[in-house]
Design an enzyme around this catalytic site. Structure first.
Site, PDB file in Angstrom:
ATOM      1  N   HIS A  79      43.205  42.088  32.402  1.00  0.00           N
ATOM      2  CA  HIS A  79      44.125  41.667  33.107  1.00  0.00           C
ATOM      3  C   HIS A  79      45.904  40.646  31.845  1.00  0.00           C
ATOM      4  O   HIS A  79      46.974  40.832  32.320  1.00  0.00           O
ATOM      5  CB  HIS A  79      44.513  40.129  34.358  1.00  0.00           C
TER       6      HIS A  79
ATOM      7  N   ARG B  51      45.384  51.436  34.867  1.00  0.00           N
ATOM      8  CA  ARG B  51      43.625  51.686  34.992  1.00  0.00           C
ATOM      9  C   ARG B  51      43.556  53.310  34.961  1.00  0.00           C
ATOM     10  O   ARG B  51      42.427  54.062  33.379  1.00  0.00           O
ATOM     11  CB  ARG B  51      42.844  51.199  35.337  1.00  0.00           C
TER      12      ARG B  51
ATOM     13  N   LYS C  38      41.874  38.720  52.205  1.00  0.00           N
ATOM     14  CA  LYS C  38      40.986  39.690  51.348  1.00  0.00           C
ATOM     15  C   LYS C  38      39.889  38.803  50.787  1.00  0.00           C
ATOM     16  O   LYS C  38      38.774  39.069  50.166  1.00  0.00           O
ATOM     17  CB  LYS C  38      42.120  39.704  49.743  1.00  0.00           C
TER      18      LYS C  38
ATOM     19  N   SER D 129      37.754  42.724  38.957  1.00  0.00           N
ATOM     20  CA  SER D 129      37.897  41.751  38.951  1.00  0.00           C
ATOM     21  C   SER D 129      36.540  41.705  40.226  1.00  0.00           C
ATOM     22  O   SER D 129      35.011  40.571  40.197  1.00  0.00           O
ATOM     23  CB  SER D 129      38.602  40.322  40.090  1.00  0.00           C
TER      24      SER D 129
END
Ligand code: COA
Length: 164
Positions: free
Chosen positions: A17, A90, A41, A128
């Site tokens: 990030h 990515r 989430k 993450s």
């Protein structure tokens, strides 16, 4: 003046990030990192904690600001007077989801465009969830997150272990 939003969950912020934030801050005049407040989430860190963590790792970037948001991203962008959304790509697996999101956002708000930065190859594998998984088993995370984030993550993992 070009204002952009880089949205995400940042639970927690990783080198991947940070790489996108640093590079995006060079191509726009003002970058707002939008931290999604989405209880669905079940984030490890509260939105307030994620904002503080991001502020700490971006303190060297004068044109970067951290804000939390809920609701639709395009509404947040309009509220901030931002005309650009920045997202990192990515791998090809990110593309389909990102394409769908950017097209939906353009349908709702035709004046807001999404630009993509390809993630630095060094961090292409990173997420993450990976950081949380390794940290949960006390593994080394110094290759994944800025050093200043490590005490926050370790502390949170201790709290989590105590709970169970
Ligand atoms: N380097 C490392 N990791 C990266 C990365 C990068 N450059 N870019 C993304 N990731 C990882 C994140 O860490 C995250 O990992 P995780 O799933 O393990 O937690 C994952 O990729 C996706 O995360 P993120 O970028 O935070 O996206 P998101 O899917 O959580 O949220 C929003 C995307 C915030 C842009 C989107 O949900 C949104 O706009 N929400 C608001 C509601 C809305 O407007 N919806 C309509 C849009 S169609």
């Amino acid at each position: 003046m070009t204002k952009a939003i880089y949205p995400g969950s940042f639970d927690p912020v990783t080198f991947g990030h940070l790489d996108i934030i640093e590079r995006a801050s060079k191509v726009v005049d003002h970058l707002i990192v939008g931290v999604l407040n989405n209880s669905a989430k079940h984030p490890l860190f509260s939105v307030e904690e994620r904002v503080v963590m991001l502020q700490e790792v971006t303190s060297h970037l004068p044109n970067v600001e951290i804000q939390s948001f809920g609701g639709l991203l395009v509404d947040f962008a309009k509220q901030c007077d931002a005309s650009v959304i920045v997202r990192g790509l990515r791998a090809i697996t990110d593309f389909e989801y990102e394409l769908q999101m950017s097209q939906t956002n353009r349908k709702i708000a035709p004046d807001i465009d999404t630009i993509f930065l390809t993630t630095n190859l060094k961090y292409a594998y990173l997420s993450s969830s990976i950081v949380k998984e390794v940290a949960m088993y006390d593994g080394a995370i110094d290759e994944f997150v800025p050093a200043a984030m490590i005490p926050y993550i370790r502390e949170k993992m201790k709290e989590k272990v105590k709970k169970y």
